[in-house]
Structure formats: structure tokens, C-alpha cells
Design a protein around this motif. Structure first.
Motif, PDB file in Angstrom:
ATOM      1  N   GLU A  76      -8.499   6.740  -1.129  1.00 10.72           N
ATOM      2  CA  GLU A  76      -7.316   5.978  -1.531  1.00 10.72           C
ATOM      3  C   GLU A  76      -6.338   5.841  -0.378  1.00 10.72           C
ATOM      4  O   GLU A  76      -5.727   4.783  -0.186  1.00 10.72           O
ATOM      5  CB  GLU A  76      -6.627   6.637  -2.724  1.00 10.72           C
ATOM      6  CG  GLU A  76      -5.442   5.812  -3.226  1.00 10.72           C
ATOM      7  CD  GLU A  76      -4.741   6.409  -4.434  1.00 10.72           C
ATOM      8  OE1 GLU A  76      -3.687   5.877  -4.818  1.00 10.72           O
ATOM      9  OE2 GLU A  76      -5.243   7.410  -4.978  1.00 10.72           O
ATOM     10  N   ARG A 124      -5.107   2.165   1.034  1.00 10.56           N
ATOM     11  CA  ARG A 124      -3.692   1.794   1.139  1.00 10.56           C
ATOM     12  C   ARG A 124      -3.317   1.476   2.585  1.00 10.56           C
ATOM     13  O   ARG A 124      -2.551   0.532   2.857  1.00 10.56           O
ATOM     14  CB  ARG A 124      -2.809   2.929   0.599  1.00 10.56           C
ATOM     15  CG  ARG A 124      -2.854   3.083  -0.916  1.00 10.56           C
ATOM     16  CD  ARG A 124      -2.068   4.303  -1.381  1.00 10.56           C
ATOM     17  NE  ARG A 124      -2.029   4.427  -2.824  1.00 10.56           N
ATOM     18  CZ  ARG A 124      -1.116   3.858  -3.613  1.00 10.56           C
ATOM     19  NH1 ARG A 124      -0.151   3.115  -3.069  1.00 10.56           N
ATOM     20  NH2 ARG A 124      -1.151   4.027  -4.920  1.00 10.56           N
ATOM     21  N   ASN A 166      -1.784  -2.112   4.129  1.00 15.04           N
ATOM     22  CA  ASN A 166      -0.542  -2.178   4.909  1.00 15.04           C
ATOM     23  C   ASN A 166      -0.776  -2.738   6.307  1.00 15.04           C
ATOM     24  O   ASN A 166       0.036  -3.524   6.816  1.00 15.04           O
ATOM     25  CB  ASN A 166       0.090  -0.787   4.994  1.00 15.04           C
ATOM     26  CG  ASN A 166       0.726  -0.356   3.686  1.00 15.04           C
ATOM     27  OD1 ASN A 166       1.064  -1.184   2.844  1.00 15.04           O
ATOM     28  ND2 ASN A 166       0.883   0.947   3.504  1.00 15.04           N
ATOM     29  N   GLY A 192       0.801  -1.218   0.000  1.00 12.76           N
ATOM     30  CA  GLY A 192       0.000   0.000   0.000  1.00 12.76           C
ATOM     31  C   GLY A 192       0.830   1.263   0.000  1.00 12.76           C
ATOM     32  O   GLY A 192       0.287   2.369  -0.121  1.00 12.76           O
TER      33      GLY A 192
END
Length: 470
Positions: A427, A431, A435, A401
Motif C-alpha cells: 500500500e 500511494r 503521488n 496518495g
């Protein structure tokens, strides 16, 4: 289950393991508490020969014994400042141009390893499992074996293992790999590091690799494995949230006056790509004038190995670059780069990470880089920052990410900063979730427990009653 014996160059004190210690200290102390055992290594003190030759200083904390020894000035200069950090560290980080090799320092490196091993033997019991950490202690198992120790011994390398053509730059490269073959299990941060070791074994040591991780070299058999060191992400998240209203965070927010914040935290080391990072930030301001006065880079770089010439130079270079860029773009109420050459408590860093819009982690080479993982874990999931990460950090293989960059491409890094600064909330959240899932899958406990499980499953070298040591 036998006790766990952990050996590392430096031993964290009982106070450090409960406070500001990093991943290694937190991870191994947890395992030591569970199994009981000993944490053995250098105290960090340079002492007289009389003090050094006395028995280890012992400190008890529950089921854990902290056993430390001091080093003489000669041993410090040859073993630590010399071969470990003037030869192994630069070469393993692909900086042959900064490496120095002297036979006397290599002899001191092996001598100190043998001396430390001899000190440890007096503390061993027959069914102990021994876990050695990092490049300072490559010959440690060989020294133990030479004194008859047959316990299971594992080794974990926290830094990269270089490709064979790089390793060949160290004159006693074959002796080092022969020393590594005395372990039962070798752990690496990434598959690339593991493959580099296998390549050396097959190309230069006339050895074999079978079934993916079974190695035979120098008449010995061992296993290798990939164990990605991690963090406890939920603990970091709780810590960052708990401290976000502390005065140091409020002071920072007030001083930023609404500007975006880019956070970088590294030891002051040439492997971290600090000068390249500053220049890419300069390019952001140069190529995107709208960010002048609207974004600040905070670089925290605690000094390290300040008595080594190459570290003195990186400090000078970084101070020069920070001053030059600030002179170019500062205003009466704006300083683009805040460069702090000092140590901060870990909990303060986590709360500062949480306040920032970008985590900028761009090493030229790194075994893993836990700062990248800590940055992700510290974020507010409702409004997370973006991680801009070097492809040469071990963490890049897990944190898909992140915005991955090549630290040698200053324009590419500046473009990634621009993308991160403009990234929409949806976004950023997506991400961040990717992660965090990776961090939870391979947290610090998984790293520790999987290595020790594999080490304990290795057949004993001798088939005597319980193995043990002679």
C-alpha cells in the motif's frame, strides 16, 4: 521574445539559485536563463537613506542580471514587518485574531511599492514581460501603470487568497483588489483561491467574471488562472539517494536505534499548525502505548520574522509543548520529540526525508506547501514513507496518495499516524506511485512555463508599436 523581468520581495543571490534555494528561486531562475532578463527586489539589508536612494546594485550571471535595493528602517518596519506580515499574512491565512492594521503601515506599504516600481522602470525595455511575485507587491503593477508602463504584467500569489468575508477585515480591501486589477494575469495556487477572488469581484467590486477566467472590475480587464507550483521530483530523488550515506544521515540512524522516524520541516510560523501537530503526536503515545520508545518525531523549524511579536510567541509555545511532552514520555535513552530551531541545507533535508517512515505536514492554511511534495519525491520507491497531509494545504488537491487529515482534529491526526506506521509495504508503494505521477504531471517547469505562456498571450493594453512603456 522579450526579456523576462522577475520582481519578488527578496532576490536569491546567484549562489543561492545554484544551491539551497527553494522552489520559487529555482523556477524563476530557470526561466530567466532561458529568456534573459532581470531579477529585481529587496536585498534583505536595512540601510541608510543615502544607500537606499542610490541605484540598484547589479550583479551579472550569464544572461541574468540580479538587481537589488536596500530598505530604510522606516520602510522595513512599515512595508515588510508592518502591513505585509502583520496584516496581509495573518488575514490571508485566516488568522484575523492575529492581524493588526495601522494606516501609517499601509501608507508605507504603498509608498515602498511605488518607490520600488520607480527604481525598476529605469531597467525596463519596451518588449519586456514582467512577472511579480506574492503579497508584498500587490500594488506594484498599479504603480508601474501610473508611470505609463504598458508592458504585459503578471502576478502570482504564493499564499492563499481568502474568502471575501475574511478579506473584508482589512480596511483598504477594495484598494487592494483594485490594485490587483491592474495586472494582465493573476495566478493562484488552487481553484479555491481563484474562486475567492472571483467571489469578491462579483459581490463587492460590482465586477463580472465570464468564460471561467475573464474578469472585468474597476474599468479594467484581466485574466485569472490556477498554476500549481511544483518541484522537479526526479532531481530531488537523485539528490536524496546521493546523500543518504552521508555522515549526518548515518548519525541519525545510529541515534534512532531502530525506532520509526516521523519528519516535519516548516518555517516557525503560526500558520503551520506546529502546536497542534505536537499535541497529536502526544495523543499517539497516550492512546497507543506500544509506540512509546519506538517512534521519534523530528521537527525542524528554522526561525523567521523573529522581530514580530506573534512569531516570538509561537516559538515560546512550541518550546513549552516539546519540553512538556518530552518530560512526560522520555526515558534515559529515548526523547520522543527532537525539536530543532535552526536552518538546514536543502540537500540534507532531502536525505533525512528519505530515511523517515512518515512525512508529517499539517498546516492550518497553506498556499501549496512544497515540503509535502519534496517529501514524496525524496522517498525510496522500493520502501517509501507515508505522507500525512493537512486538507488545508494546496498540495492536498494533487497528492491523493497521502493520508489527508484535519489539523484541528488531534485524535484524527494521531489515528493517521498510527495507520501510517502500520501500513503494509504494497500500500505504501501504491500511494507513493500515485503521488509521484501527480508530481511529474505538474512539475516546477510546467508551473513556470504555463504561467509565462498565458501571460505572453495576453493582448497588450495599448496598441502602439510593440506596447512597451512610455
Amino acid at each position: 521574445m522579450g526579456r523576462l523581468i522577475v520582481v519578488s520581495n527578496r532576490v536569491a543571490t546567484p549562489t543561492e539559485t545554484k544551491g539551497s534555494a527553494g522552489g520559487l528561486a529555482v523556477g524563476v531562475f530557470g526561466a530567466l536563463k532561458d529568456a534573459g532578463g532581470v531579477w529585481f527586489g529587496w536585498s534583505g539589508d536595512v540601510v541608510s537613506e543615502t544607500v537606499a536612494n542610490a541605484g540598484p546594485a547589479l550583479e551579472q550571471d550569464g544572461a541574468v542580471t540580479f538587481a537589488t535595493v536596500g530598505l530604510t528602517r522606516k520602510d522595513y518596519d512599515q512595508y515588510y514587518r508592518g502591513f505585509s506580515n502583520a496584516t496581509l499574512w495573518p488575514v490571508f491565512h485566516y488568522r484575523n485574531d492575529l492581524a493588526r492594521y495601522e494606516r501609517e503601515e499601509y501608507a508605507g506599504y504603498r509608498r515602498v511599492n511605488a518607490w520600488l516600481a520607480h527604481k525598476l522602470i529605469k531597467l525596463l525595455e519596451p518588449d519586456d514581460v514582467i512577472w511579480i511575485h506574492d503579497y508584498h507587491l500587490i500594488p506594484f503593477a498599479e504603480a508601474l501603470r501610473s508611470e505609463g508602463v504598458t508592458n504585459r504584467i503578471g502576478f502570482f500569489l504564493h499564499i492563499p487568497f481568502p474568502a471575501p468575508q475574511i478579506l473584508l477585515n482589512i480596511p483598504p480591501h477594495e484598494e487592494l483588489v483594485k490594485s490587483l486589477s491592474c495586472y494582465d494575469l493573476l495566478g493562484f495556487q488552487t481553484a479555491t483561491d481563484q474562486q475567492a477572488f472571483h467571489d469578491y469581484v462579483t459581490r463587492h467590486a460590482r465586477g463580472t467574471v465570464s468564460n471561467g477566467n475573464q474578469v472585468e472590475a474597476f474599468g479594467r480587464k484581466l485574466r485569472t488562472g490556477v498554476y500549481r507550483i511544483g518541484v522537479f521530483p526526479d532531481e530531488i530523488a537523485d539528490q536524496a539517494k546521493r546523500y543518504e550515506s552521508r555522515q549526518h544521515v548515518l548519525d541519525l540512524k545510529q541515534s534512532l536505534e531502530g525506532r520509526k522516524l516521523i519528519m516535519s520541516v516548516d518555517r516557525l510560523d503560526y500558520s503551520k499548525g506546529l502546536v497542534e501537530r505536537f499535541r497529536s503526536f502526544e495523543l499517539l503515545l497516550e492512546r497507543s502505548p506500544e509506540w512509546r520508545g519506538n517512534v521519534t518525531l523530528v521537527q525542524i523549524a528554522p526561525p523567521t520574522r523573529s522581530d514580530v511579536a506573534t512569531y516570538q510567541k509561537i516559538r515560546q509555545d512550541l518550546e513549552y509543548e516539546a519540553g512538556r511532552i518530552n518530560g512526560r514520555y522520555s526515558g534515559l535513552d529515548y526523547t520522543p520529540i527532537r525539536y530543532l530551531n535552526q536552518q538546514y541545507d536543502r540537500w540534507k533535508l532531502m536525505s533525512l526525508f528519505r530515511e523517515s517512515q512518515i512525512g508529517f505536514v499539517t498546516p492550518l492554511h497553506d498556499g501549496m506547501n512544497l515540503v509535502a511534495k519534496e517529501y514524496v519525491a525524496a522517498q525510496n520507491p522500493d520502501d517509501p514513507g507515508v505522507l500525512v497531509l493537512s486538507i488545508f494545504a494546496g498540495a492536498a488537491a494533487e497528492l491523493s496518495g497521502a493520508l489527508l487529515v484535519n489539523p484541528h482534529d488531534a485524535i484524527g491526526m494521531s489515528e493517521a499516524l498510527q495507520q501510517a506506521l502500520q501500513m503494509p509495504l504494497a500500500e505504501r508503494q501504491r500511494r507513493h506511485e500515485i503521488n509521484m505521477a501527480a508530481l511529474r504531471k505538474n512539475d516546477l517547469g510546467v508551473w513556470r512555463d504555463s504561467f509565462l505562456r498565458d501571460l505572453r498571450s495576453v493582448p497588450l493594453r495599448n496598441t502602439g508599436e510593440g506596447g512597451g512603456h512610455k
